[in-house]
Design a protein around this motif. Structure first.
Motif, PDB file in Angstrom:
ATOM      1  N   GLU A   4       0.830  -1.199   0.000  1.00  0.00           N
ATOM      2  CA  GLU A   4       0.000   0.000   0.000  1.00  0.00           C
ATOM      3  C   GLU A   4       0.870   1.257   0.000  1.00  0.00           C
ATOM      4  OE1 GLU A   4      -4.128   0.993   2.300  1.00  0.00           O
ATOM      5  OE2 GLU A   4      -2.648  -0.273   3.293  1.00  0.00           O
ATOM      6  N   TYR A   8       1.149   4.090  -2.852  1.00  0.00           N
ATOM      7  CA  TYR A   8       0.953   5.497  -2.510  1.00  0.00           C
ATOM      8  C   TYR A   8       2.117   6.357  -3.026  1.00  0.00           C
ATOM      9  CZ  TYR A   8      -0.071   9.701   0.120  1.00  0.00           C
ATOM     10  OH  TYR A   8      -0.360  10.999   0.459  1.00  0.00           O
ATOM     11  N   LYS A  11       2.200   7.047  -6.751  1.00  0.00           N
ATOM     12  CA  LYS A  11       1.230   8.023  -7.272  1.00  0.00           C
ATOM     13  C   LYS A  11       1.726   9.462  -7.102  1.00  0.00           C
ATOM     14  CE  LYS A  11      -2.823   5.256  -6.345  1.00  0.00           C
ATOM     15  NZ  LYS A  11      -3.324   4.994  -4.990  1.00  0.00           N
ATOM     16  N   GLN A  12       2.738   9.648  -6.275  1.00  0.00           N
ATOM     17  CA  GLN A  12       3.216  11.005  -6.024  1.00  0.00           C
ATOM     18  C   GLN A  12       4.298  11.379  -7.032  1.00  0.00           C
ATOM     19  OE1 GLN A  12       1.411  12.200  -3.468  1.00  0.00           O
ATOM     20  NE2 GLN A  12       0.649  10.095  -3.244  1.00  0.00           N
ATOM     21  N   ALA A  16       6.484  12.925  -0.758  1.00  0.00           N
ATOM     22  CA  ALA A  16       5.239  12.820   0.004  1.00  0.00           C
ATOM     23  C   ALA A  16       5.547  13.140   1.465  1.00  0.00           C
ATOM     24  CB  ALA A  16       4.669  11.419  -0.108  1.00  0.00           C
ATOM     25  N   GLU A  20       1.300  13.248   5.975  1.00  0.00           N
ATOM     26  CA  GLU A  20       0.231  12.884   5.038  1.00  0.00           C
ATOM     27  C   GLU A  20       0.145  11.375   4.869  1.00  0.00           C
ATOM     28  OE1 GLU A  20       0.050  14.628   1.014  1.00  0.00           O
ATOM     29  OE2 GLU A  20       0.047  16.566   2.069  1.00  0.00           O
ATOM     30  N   ILE A  21       1.325  10.735   4.772  1.00  0.00           N
ATOM     31  CA  ILE A  21       1.347   9.269   4.638  1.00  0.00           C
ATOM     32  C   ILE A  21       0.716   8.637   5.872  1.00  0.00           C
ATOM     33  CG2 ILE A  21       2.859   7.242   4.469  1.00  0.00           C
ATOM     34  CD1 ILE A  21       4.875   9.023   2.995  1.00  0.00           C
ATOM     35  N   GLU A  22       1.096   9.171   7.044  1.00  0.00           N
ATOM     36  CA  GLU A  22       0.544   8.646   8.298  1.00  0.00           C
ATOM     37  C   GLU A  22      -0.969   8.696   8.280  1.00  0.00           C
ATOM     38  OE1 GLU A  22       2.206  10.641  11.776  1.00  0.00           O
ATOM     39  OE2 GLU A  22       4.149  10.685  10.767  1.00  0.00           O
ATOM     40  N   GLU A  23      -1.478   9.822   7.798  1.00  0.00           N
ATOM     41  CA  GLU A  23      -2.917  10.012   7.833  1.00  0.00           C
ATOM     42  C   GLU A  23      -3.624   9.146   6.792  1.00  0.00           C
ATOM     43  OE1 GLU A  23      -4.239  14.142   7.343  1.00  0.00           O
ATOM     44  OE2 GLU A  23      -6.141  13.248   6.666  1.00  0.00           O
ATOM     45  N   LYS A  24      -3.116   9.172   5.556  1.00  0.00           N
ATOM     46  CA  LYS A  24      -3.776   8.448   4.450  1.00  0.00           C
ATOM     47  C   LYS A  24      -3.742   6.934   4.662  1.00  0.00           C
ATOM     48  CE  LYS A  24      -5.233  11.602   1.552  1.00  0.00           C
ATOM     49  NZ  LYS A  24      -4.354  12.718   1.198  1.00  0.00           N
ATOM     50  N   LEU A  25      -2.605   6.439   5.167  1.00  0.00           N
ATOM     51  CA  LEU A  25      -2.476   4.983   5.298  1.00  0.00           C
ATOM     52  C   LEU A  25      -2.745   4.497   6.720  1.00  0.00           C
ATOM     53  CD1 LEU A  25       0.669   4.331   3.053  1.00  0.00           C
ATOM     54  CD2 LEU A  25      -1.734   4.324   2.408  1.00  0.00           C
ATOM     55  N   LYS A  26      -3.090   5.445   7.585  1.00  0.00           N
ATOM     56  CA  LYS A  26      -3.392   5.101   8.985  1.00  0.00           C
ATOM     57  C   LYS A  26      -2.243   4.332   9.631  1.00  0.00           C
ATOM     58  CE  LYS A  26      -8.262   5.716   8.507  1.00  0.00           C
ATOM     59  NZ  LYS A  26      -7.955   6.810   7.563  1.00  0.00           N
TER      60      LYS A  26
END
Lengths: 339, 152
Positions: A4, A8, A11-12, A16, A20-26
């Motif tokens: 995952e 991610y 796509k960048q 990144a 943001e990674i922490e938030e998007k990928l939990k």
């Protein structure tokens, strides 16, 4: 492997930011860095900038299924992959696979990091150093008329030459019948096999030299063999997965044309890479030597020579003719004289 | 097409020793195929007669080799295609099969190269190889006997 996270980062287009990674990928911050380390260990090249975050620079130069399939634009060739670290030869493994899985998928690809006994035509040894090239076999299941079987070998040569020219921008040539050359040196060999107990099954073996340095070849091959890297400006290495994907795509294109019996179109495209028209050659057939000017060359119909010193045109079936030697010293056509 | 025309086609095949004939006419397509009977067309038959005659299995006089098939008690492994016959995978390695060798259904006995495809030919029967009828590197015809096997 955190796929995952890889998806991610792919796509960048830019770095990144880690929050943001922490938030998007939990993911917790520690987990992000643990995963990144694990990915780097797998061969991913990821850059970390304390302020900007993470950026994926390159995928591993390894045969990871999910990477090969990523953006692989084929329907059959390479949809099923069998990947090995080391095999005797991928053709051998392909036949083992056919024996063990009678319902194998058409277009199954066997890939290996290294071969201990890579084979060429007539059992000639094919030097396949670990990690430096693409050693693969494609298992094909299709019915081909007996007089068109030559299109398997020449079709594969055509696919590879096309891919090298259009995708890697190298001047590829086909040396009749089944070698692909760059600037007169062999970069790829092809070996098509069948077995009488498996009708309509063909194993198409390909050995493509990708990243070898000159000294990676045994001394006796250094003058005659080459790799894509050696032929590239600055001898820059290539990621083999990035070569493999278009290779499978071009192979499938040819395979579809074979299935649709587009013989004329294939023959024409192939002959454009053969560069033999008008050349003075000699060949052996039935223990006799013939020389002449090449009038026409065709994958399944053979080679037509205008025999030297006569007006006679003779067609030589490819059967029984194994090597066609170009006569470099004899100048017959005025336009061939070097200035 | 009537029967007369069909007969003419068959005559034509016989005269020219053709094994297969395909005719496409408007919307009709006719394909005639003869089962190869190991008959007089075989180039190797006269050659085969030599070694076969000396082979122990051919001993009974009644089984004197004729041109119409393998000698009694033996079965031929025939070439499934026109091509070049090779006894081993490369010039340095030993032959796949020799006279006197035991073979089983999936024993590879030779390679026939046809149109740059290397075909491994399996014995597809169990038995002992009695004789090898073709020289390494020789061209074989469709249906040409390559080995004689005495089945178990």
């Amino acid at each position: 492997m955190n796929l995952e996270l890889i998806e991610y980062l792919k796509k960048q287009s830019q770095f990144a930011p880690v929050p943001e990674i922490e938030e998007k990928l939990k993911l917790g911050r520690d987990q992000v860095f643990t995963d990144v380390e694990a990915l780097i260990e797998q061969g991913y090249s990821i850059e970390f900038h304390p302020y900007l975050g993470l950026k994926l620079l390159d995928i591993p130069d390894r045969f990871l299924k999910h990477e090969i399939r990523d953006h692989l634009n084929t329907k059959s060739v390479g949809r099923k992959l069998k990947i090995y670290d080391q095999v005797t030869s991928t053709n051998e493994s392909a036949w083992e696979f056919v024996e063990s899985e009678p319902k194998f998928r058409d277009g199954t690809v066997i890939l290996a990091e290294s071969q201990t006994r890579g084979r060429g035509r007539m059992g000639r040894e094919w030097h396949s150093a670990p990690g430096s090239g693409l050693w693969l076999s494609v298992i094909l299941k299709c019915s081909i008329p007996g007089d068109k079987l030559a299109f398997l070998t020449s079709g594969a040569a055509l696919a590879i030459a096309n891919m090298l020219q259009q995708f890697i921008h190298l001047p590829a040539e086909i040396k009749w019948p089944n070698d692909v050359m760059i600037r007169g040196r062999k970069v790829c060999g092809i070996l098509v096999e069948a077995r009488s107990n498996h009708p309509d099954v063909y194993v198409l073996g390909i050995g493509l030299n990708v990243n070898q340095a000159r000294t990676d070849f045994p001394e006796n091959l250094r003058e005659t063999a080459t790799s894509l890297r050696l032929e590239r400006p600055g001898a820059r290495p290539l990621n083999r997965v990035r070569v493999l994907r278009p290779l499978l795509f071009y192979l499938e294109r040819v395979y579809l044309q074979i299935k649709k019996k587009k013989w004329d179109r294939l023959a024409e495209a192939w002959s454009e890479f053969v560069h033999m028209g008008g050349k003075q050659v000699s060949l052996q057939q039935g223990g006799q030597e013939f020389s002449g000017t090449v009038m026409r060359i065709h994958p399944s119909e053979g080679i037509t020579l205008k025999l030297t010193g006569t007006e006679e045109q003779r067609v030589f079936a490819s059967e029984g003719v194994n090597t066609v030697r170009e006569l470099r010293n004899e100048v017959a056509e005025p336009e061939e004289v070097e200035p | 097409m009537d029967m007369d025309e069909l007969h003419q086609l068959i005559e034509l095949m016989n005269e020219n020793e053709l094994l297969e004939l395909e005719l496409v006419e408007d919307s009709k397509k006719i394909r005639l195929k003869k089962k190869y009977d190991g008959g007089p067309r075989v180039i190797a038959a006269p050659m085969a007669a030599g070694p076969v005659a000396q082979a122990p299995v051919a001993a009974p006089a009644a089984a004197a080799p004729t041109e119409s098939g393998p000698p009694a008690g033996t079965v031929a492994i025939k070439s499934p295609m026109v091509g070049t016959f090779y006894r081993s995978s490369n010039p340095e390695s030993p032959p796949y099969a020799d006279e006197g060798d035991q073979v089983s259904a999936d024993t590879t006995v030779c390679i026939v190269e046809a149109m740059k495809v290397f075909n491994e030919i399996k014995a597809e029967m169990e038995g002992t190889i009695v004789s090898i009828l073709v020289e390494n590197g020789q061209t074989v015809e469709y249906g040409q006997p390559m080995f004689l096997v005495k089945p178990n």
